[in-house]
Write a protein that holds these residues in place. Structure first.
Motif, PDB file in Angstrom:
ATOM      1  N   HIS A 197       0.866  -1.187   0.000  1.00  0.00           N
ATOM      2  CA  HIS A 197       0.000   0.000   0.000  1.00  0.00           C
ATOM      3  C   HIS A 197       0.902   1.236   0.000  1.00  0.00           C
ATOM      4  O   HIS A 197       1.989   1.223   0.565  1.00  0.00           O
ATOM      5  CB  HIS A 197      -0.884   0.031   1.251  1.00  0.00           C
ATOM      6  CG  HIS A 197      -1.886  -1.075   1.293  1.00  0.00           C
ATOM      7  ND1 HIS A 197      -3.223  -0.885   1.049  1.00  0.00           N
ATOM      8  CD2 HIS A 197      -1.726  -2.412   1.540  1.00  0.00           C
ATOM      9  CE1 HIS A 197      -3.852  -2.050   1.139  1.00  0.00           C
ATOM     10  NE2 HIS A 197      -2.964  -2.994   1.443  1.00  0.00           N
ATOM     11  N   ALA A 198       0.414   2.301  -0.641  1.00  0.00           N
ATOM     12  CA  ALA A 198       1.158   3.577  -0.613  1.00  0.00           C
ATOM     13  C   ALA A 198       0.165   4.726  -0.707  1.00  0.00           C
ATOM     14  O   ALA A 198      -0.923   4.579  -1.286  1.00  0.00           O
ATOM     15  CB  ALA A 198       2.144   3.640  -1.769  1.00  0.00           C
ATOM     16  N   TYR A 199       0.563   5.838  -0.132  1.00  0.00           N
ATOM     17  CA  TYR A 199      -0.327   6.996  -0.068  1.00  0.00           C
ATOM     18  C   TYR A 199       0.397   8.248  -0.539  1.00  0.00           C
ATOM     19  O   TYR A 199       1.579   8.424  -0.280  1.00  0.00           O
ATOM     20  CB  TYR A 199      -0.782   7.237   1.379  1.00  0.00           C
ATOM     21  CG  TYR A 199      -1.485   6.051   2.007  1.00  0.00           C
ATOM     22  CD1 TYR A 199      -2.869   5.993   2.077  1.00  0.00           C
ATOM     23  CD2 TYR A 199      -0.750   4.981   2.527  1.00  0.00           C
ATOM     24  CE1 TYR A 199      -3.512   4.900   2.659  1.00  0.00           C
ATOM     25  CE2 TYR A 199      -1.376   3.888   3.101  1.00  0.00           C
ATOM     26  CZ  TYR A 199      -2.758   3.851   3.169  1.00  0.00           C
ATOM     27  OH  TYR A 199      -3.378   2.773   3.735  1.00  0.00           O
ATOM     28  N   THR A 202       7.771   3.275  -4.949  1.00  0.00           N
ATOM     29  CA  THR A 202       7.642   2.755  -3.581  1.00  0.00           C
ATOM     30  C   THR A 202       8.690   1.671  -3.334  1.00  0.00           C
ATOM     31  O   THR A 202       9.306   1.623  -2.271  1.00  0.00           O
ATOM     32  CB  THR A 202       6.212   2.193  -3.363  1.00  0.00           C
ATOM     33  OG1 THR A 202       5.282   3.192  -3.769  1.00  0.00           O
ATOM     34  CG2 THR A 202       5.974   1.841  -1.908  1.00  0.00           C
ATOM     35  N   GLY A 261      11.154   0.240   3.683  1.00  0.00           N
ATOM     36  CA  GLY A 261      11.621   1.142   4.740  1.00  0.00           C
ATOM     37  C   GLY A 261      13.090   1.510   4.605  1.00  0.00           C
ATOM     38  O   GLY A 261      13.570   2.413   5.287  1.00  0.00           O
ATOM     39  N   HIS A 267      -5.143   7.152  -1.277  1.00  0.00           N
ATOM     40  CA  HIS A 267      -4.666   5.771  -1.162  1.00  0.00           C
ATOM     41  C   HIS A 267      -4.356   5.271  -2.577  1.00  0.00           C
ATOM     42  O   HIS A 267      -5.262   4.865  -3.299  1.00  0.00           O
ATOM     43  CB  HIS A 267      -5.775   4.935  -0.515  1.00  0.00           C
ATOM     44  CG  HIS A 267      -5.317   3.597  -0.056  1.00  0.00           C
ATOM     45  ND1 HIS A 267      -6.122   2.746   0.653  1.00  0.00           N
ATOM     46  CD2 HIS A 267      -4.137   2.953  -0.183  1.00  0.00           C
ATOM     47  CE1 HIS A 267      -5.455   1.627   0.914  1.00  0.00           C
ATOM     48  NE2 HIS A 267      -4.250   1.734   0.420  1.00  0.00           N
ATOM     49  N   GLU A 317       6.788   6.222   0.747  1.00  0.00           N
ATOM     50  CA  GLU A 317       6.797   5.366   1.937  1.00  0.00           C
ATOM     51  C   GLU A 317       5.962   4.103   1.709  1.00  0.00           C
ATOM     52  O   GLU A 317       4.781   4.201   1.371  1.00  0.00           O
ATOM     53  CB  GLU A 317       6.245   6.147   3.135  1.00  0.00           C
ATOM     54  CG  GLU A 317       6.481   5.422   4.444  1.00  0.00           C
ATOM     55  CD  GLU A 317       5.785   6.112   5.614  1.00  0.00           C
ATOM     56  OE1 GLU A 317       5.299   7.232   5.439  1.00  0.00           O
ATOM     57  OE2 GLU A 317       5.723   5.484   6.681  1.00  0.00           O
ATOM     58  N   HIS A 360       3.927   0.582   2.677  1.00  0.00           N
ATOM     59  CA  HIS A 360       3.207  -0.125   3.745  1.00  0.00           C
ATOM     60  C   HIS A 360       2.939  -1.511   3.177  1.00  0.00           C
ATOM     61  O   HIS A 360       2.139  -1.651   2.252  1.00  0.00           O
ATOM     62  CB  HIS A 360       1.885   0.579   4.080  1.00  0.00           C
ATOM     63  CG  HIS A 360       2.077   1.988   4.561  1.00  0.00           C
ATOM     64  ND1 HIS A 360       2.212   2.318   5.891  1.00  0.00           N
ATOM     65  CD2 HIS A 360       2.176   3.147   3.871  1.00  0.00           C
ATOM     66  CE1 HIS A 360       2.384   3.633   6.000  1.00  0.00           C
ATOM     67  NE2 HIS A 360       2.370   4.157   4.782  1.00  0.00           N
ATOM     68  N   GLY A 361       3.610  -2.497   3.697  1.00  0.00           N
ATOM     69  CA  GLY A 361       3.497  -3.850   3.153  1.00  0.00           C
ATOM     70  C   GLY A 361       4.886  -4.462   3.056  1.00  0.00           C
ATOM     71  O   GLY A 361       5.846  -3.925   3.617  1.00  0.00           O
ATOM     72  N   SER A 362       4.979  -5.563   2.331  1.00  0.00           N
ATOM     73  CA  SER A 362       6.262  -6.267   2.265  1.00  0.00           C
ATOM     74  C   SER A 362       6.892  -6.174   0.874  1.00  0.00           C
ATOM     75  O   SER A 362       6.217  -6.376  -0.135  1.00  0.00           O
ATOM     76  CB  SER A 362       6.044  -7.737   2.646  1.00  0.00           C
ATOM     77  OG  SER A 362       7.222  -8.466   2.398  1.00  0.00           O
TER      78      SER A 362
END
Lengths: 231, 316
Positions: free
Chosen positions: A8-10, A46, A66, A15, A52, A54-56
């Motif tokens: 996921h990315a924002y 991403t 990250g 979203h 940033e 969110h997830g793997s």
């Protein structure tokens, strides 16, 4: 080699990526297809750490979500952005040297080899990058990334705005890169190029992967092409 | 007349090159971070004070080597743990931070070294006239200042234009994200450049301290002129800073050495004013008197006629 799971990315409150999952194997050419604004470029930004995550995101078994962009690049992922981003005040040679991660680096690609593959770049080795044509800039940008000897490169719309002859050259280069064991994640809008050179394809829509298959299977899937790809 | 011109030129060269050593670091830092470091001249002052203290125990030459190193490490520390954190809050916060840092350094200098002038001397090795011309002596130390400034300028030029690290710095200034995507640690590069920039200011402090006197106000004296230089040269232009530094150094030096003023101009025009005229101070003003404000006059002219500076680029 690359495993993306439930990513996921924002952008602010928007979203953009809503659970993207896909894989790229060693030496494979994988295309991310879809219309503008579905999140293809955001996906590779991403992965590269520019947005940033969110997830793997696992690369060669290691979690890279990250990590900073330069750390991800040093793990072996190369990124060729859509806007090419060559350094206009530096010469072609200096642009290529910037791709090296260290002066002692010995990888699959070196300056002599790049120049022999692209005589145009060799002829203009000491010319500043800003005066090159769009096609030459694209080649320079791809070669600069290759100089860092990545195990996988992510390329965003490499044929955008290029003449048909140059598009064919880019396609040949991508196949040559894959032959040397470098995996390619290609974001492309020109369906014919993706169908010609890809081993596998993913079609994205609304921030998600909505289809996975091979060029042959996509050619059979008329409904998918009509709903998610054709204008 | 020729002797005055030659010596004014040499002294202007000394001042100009010294100013460039400060302005080059400030320009590099501005190019990368987009912020004017108000504390830059404070690092110059620290260079002089550290060198003074070191010279008391180990001599001038040890100070020349170690004081800039200490200042550079301090500068890198300030970037890593201060500016980089403040950067997220925007340029105004960065400006306020560097402004506060300048005050902090000045207070710290007064606290540790006291408010008085320090007896920081040039080395005995260079305490002789380099040459005598028209009966006037040119000190070897000033020749040394010219030599070290030119050496640093050439070194900096080659480092930035010929070396791999210089190419990475040039690219990181304009395309930091792309450089990071190629595997280069851009924050580390920025910290290094900030450290080198402040170390250059430190070198300027070490060699200027014995000539321009080492006192807690030395940062304020030179700091404002260095800002004038980077604006006149064009924000972010190293070549512009070099030209502006020499221009201001020579301008001030020629003004101080000249023996002309308003009375000469009035005589030329055949005008004369009474001694008891209310504006006597204005009619009797001489060029050496207004030499300190000439850089600021030049700044005003440049801002009127060429707001981007001599070699600055217009922002898109």
């Amino acid at each position: 080699m690359l495993e993306v799971a439930d990513l996921h990315a924002y952008y602010g409150k928007s979203h953009i990526l809503q659970g993207v999952s896909f894989q790229v194997q060693e030496g494979e050419i994988v295309s991310l297809l879809g219309r503008n604004g579905v999140g293809r470029s955001t996906t590779i930004k991403t992965i590269m750490g520019e947005v940033e995550p969110h997830g793997s995101i696992r690369f060669k078994g290691e979690e890279i979500a990250g990590k900073k962009s330069f750390e991800i690049a040093n793990l072996g992922i190369g990124y060729v952005p859509e806007n090419r981003d060559i350094f206009p005040t530096l010469t072609v040679r200096q642009n290529l040297q910037l791709g090296l991660k260290s002066m002692r680096q010995e990888g699959r690609w070196n300056l002599e080899e790049v120049f022999s593959m692209f005589p145009n770049l060799a002829e203009r080795a000491d010319v500043v990058g800003g005066v090159l044509s769009g096609g030459e800039q694209q080649m320079l940008c791809m070669c600069r990334t290759l100089m860092g000897d990545p195990d996988m490169i992510m390329i965003d719309e490499p044929t955008e705005g290029l003449a048909p002859k140059i598009v064919a050259q880019v396609a040949n280069l991508l196949q040559e890169i894959a032959k040397r064991g470098v995996a390619i994640l290609l974001v492309e809008q020109k369906l014919n190029i993706a169908l010609k050179i890809s081993h596998r394809l993913y079609v994205m829509g609304h921030g998600q992967v909505i289809y996975e298959g091979t060029p042959d299977s996509l050619m059979q899937a008329d409904a998918v092409r009509a709903e998610w790809l054709e204008v | 007349m020729l002797d005055v011109f030659i010596f004014a030129t040499l002294n202007g060269l000394v001042t100009g090159l010294l100013l460039f050593m400060l302005a080059s670091g400030l320009t590099l830092i501005f190019s990368m971070m987009g912020v004017l470091n108000f504390a830059h001249a404070s690092f110059y002052m620290l260079g002089a004070y550290f060198a003074y203290s070191i010279s008391l125990y180990f001599g001038f030459w040890t100070g020349l080597i170690f004081a800039p190193l200490i200042v550079g490490v301090l500068g890198a520390f300030v970037e890593r743990y201060g500016l980089r954190r403040v950067h997220q809050a925007g340029h105004v916060a960065e400006l306020v931070f560097t402004f506060g840092l300048a005050f902090l350094i000045e207070e710290a200098v007064q606290f540790f070294w006291g408010p008085g002038t320090k007896n920081y001397q040039q080395p005995e090795l260079l305490d002789f006239p380099l040459f005598t011309l028209f009966g006037q002596e040119f000190p070897a130390y000033r020749g040394f200042m010219i030599g070290i400034s030119i050496t640093i300028f050439i070194g900096l030029y080659y480092l930035l234009t010929r070396s791999r690290i210089g190419i990475i710095i040039q690219a990181a200034i304009t395309h930091p994200k792309t450089v990071a995507n190629l595997g280069h640690n851009v924050p580390l590069i920025f910290m290094g450049v900030f450290g080198v920039g402040t170390a250059l200011a430190g070198v300027a402090g070490v060699i200027a301290g014995p000539v321009l006197t080492t006192f807690p106000g030395m940062a304020v004296v030179l700091g404002s002129i260095v800002f004038v230089i980077v604006v006149i040269g064009g924000l972010g232009s190293l070549a512009g800073a070099f030209i502006a530094s020499l221009l201001i150094g020579l301008l001030q030096s020629y003004a101080i050495a000249s023996d002309v003023g308003v009375p000469d101009l009035l005589n030329l025009l055949g005008l004369e004013f009474a001694r008891d005229h209310p504006l006597t101070d204005l009619w009797t003003m001489t060029l050496p008197q207004i030499a300190p404000i000439l850089p600021f006059l030049l700044l005003v002219l440049v801002l009127i006629f060429r707001p981007t500076g001599l070699l600055g680029k217009r922002e898109q």
